[in-house]
Design a protein around this motif. Sequence first.
Motif, mmCIF file in Angstrom:
data_model
loop_
_atom_site.group_PDB
_atom_site.id
_atom_site.type_symbol
_atom_site.label_atom_id
_atom_site.label_comp_id
_atom_site.label_asym_id
_atom_site.label_seq_id
_atom_site.Cartn_x
_atom_site.Cartn_y
_atom_site.Cartn_z
ATOM 1 N N ILE A 280 0.813 -1.217 0.000
ATOM 2 C CA ILE A 280 0.000 0.000 0.000
ATOM 3 C C ILE A 280 0.847 1.268 0.000
ATOM 4 C CG2 ILE A 280 -1.874 -1.170 1.184
ATOM 5 C CD1 ILE A 280 -1.099 0.157 3.721
ATOM 6 N N GLY A 281 2.134 1.108 -0.234
ATOM 7 C CA GLY A 281 3.008 2.266 -0.224
ATOM 8 C C GLY A 281 2.792 3.209 -1.387
ATOM 9 N N GLY A 282 2.267 2.702 -2.505
ATOM 10 C CA GLY A 282 2.072 3.533 -3.683
ATOM 11 C C GLY A 282 0.618 3.902 -3.890
ATOM 12 N N GLU A 328 -2.486 9.602 10.549
ATOM 13 C CA GLU A 328 -3.067 9.313 9.233
ATOM 14 C C GLU A 328 -3.331 10.606 8.470
ATOM 15 O OE1 GLU A 328 -7.076 7.344 7.211
ATOM 16 O OE2 GLU A 328 -6.943 7.573 9.388
ATOM 17 N N ARG A 329 -3.930 11.574 9.157
ATOM 18 C CA ARG A 329 -4.231 12.852 8.501
ATOM 19 C C ARG A 329 -2.958 13.584 8.090
ATOM 20 N NH1 ARG A 329 -9.397 15.456 11.839
ATOM 21 N NH2 ARG A 329 -10.992 14.267 10.732
ATOM 22 N N GLU A 330 -1.949 13.553 8.952
ATOM 23 C CA GLU A 330 -0.692 14.223 8.630
ATOM 24 C C GLU A 330 -0.018 13.545 7.436
ATOM 25 O OE1 GLU A 330 3.229 15.885 10.975
ATOM 26 O OE2 GLU A 330 2.421 13.937 11.558
ATOM 27 N N LEU A 334 0.547 15.840 4.121
ATOM 28 C CA LEU A 334 1.919 16.183 3.740
ATOM 29 C C LEU A 334 2.519 15.210 2.740
ATOM 30 C CD1 LEU A 334 3.312 17.223 7.246
ATOM 31 C CD2 LEU A 334 2.263 18.657 5.489
ATOM 32 N N ASN A 335 1.681 14.245 2.292
ATOM 33 C CA ASN A 335 2.144 13.250 1.313
ATOM 34 C C ASN A 335 3.381 12.511 1.817
ATOM 35 O OD1 ASN A 335 2.020 11.805 -1.065
ATOM 36 N ND2 ASN A 335 3.197 13.309 -2.243
ATOM 37 N N LEU A 336 3.315 12.076 3.068
ATOM 38 C CA LEU A 336 4.433 11.356 3.678
ATOM 39 C C LEU A 336 4.427 9.894 3.228
ATOM 40 C CD1 LEU A 336 4.230 12.821 7.304
ATOM 41 C CD2 LEU A 336 5.600 13.626 5.358
#
Length: 356
Positions: A280-282, A328-330, A334-336
């Motif tokens: 699920i990294g991508g 999760e929201r951060e 921030l597209n982390l």
Amino acid sequence: MKKTESEDLPEADALPGAPHPRHATSLIGHKAAEQELLSAYREGRLAHAWLIGGREGIGKATLAWRFARFVLANPDPAAAAVREARDLHVEPSHSTARLIAQLAHPDFSLIRREWQPATKRLASEISVDAVRLGLQVFQLSAAFGGWRIAIVDSAEDLNRNSANALLKMVEEPPQRSLILIVAHRPGQVLATIRSRCRRLRLDPLTEDEIVEAAVSLGPPWSEAATDKIAAAAKRANGSVREALARLAPESEGAGALIDSIVAGLPRPDPRAVARLADAIGGRAGDEAYRAFHRELYDWLASYARDLPPPAVEVEQIGALWDRIRAAERETDALNLDRKLHVQAVIAEIAATAPRR
């Protein structure tokens, strides 16, 4: 008809590749809830705000849109069409249905996470400005002389400021106003909002209802093998969305990994965690990423309920929930790195949750 650019943008309240709930022409399951709404409207005892709760992906938004269409299409509760109605169905050819499907009805607004052109991503939460903009529908006279309606989808996406902005309208609604709030976890909704809403709890769908819903969506969902649809429905915990996610090619195998990890919490097999993090990294793993969090929050709620006294341990799980939600929201905002996020969340659960 060629799609406009806006029609191609992702919608925060819809599963990618599946029709948005506003386009649903039928309701599968939830007949008792539908009749409760119809009776309340017909009998003149309609609450100005409804909190429609239940597991994600079971049809809460579909019911909310169905009710909004019906009320806007039939503004007089005493009209013969309302008295004789057997359900909340409105013909798709009706002018109200067409306007709502296009998000163009002047007496209706949708409050949800917004698309951000600058970052080309959906916002991680519903901003206070989005709530204030959506609530402007109640500051104007009804264009068609009837009701003014807003749908909030979903309450979990509100932050503290946007929730308080919504609360002000729920506390002092104008005449003939209706706010329908979709909530996947009603218990987490601001208590002052909950206390001012009539609550409508929807049950998970049966496996047969999930199969019916998946097939009714058409390709590519209906083209899946019958046994695969049945298997997805069996593992979906009453959620059509979960079943569709398991049927999506890009999520293949992720559902089984999530099941394995959740079954092993608070200390799951690290090899399964690593494989899920990779999966699920991508971007292809967007829905699996969401499914992972849905299952995680369900597990935390169940875990807290089963904990024996003292209450301090329950409070620890509540604080853990808040930290995971904030992370999760951060990560989204921030597209982390999602891979690192998943691994960090599992590590924190293992370090915080006491063994039962």
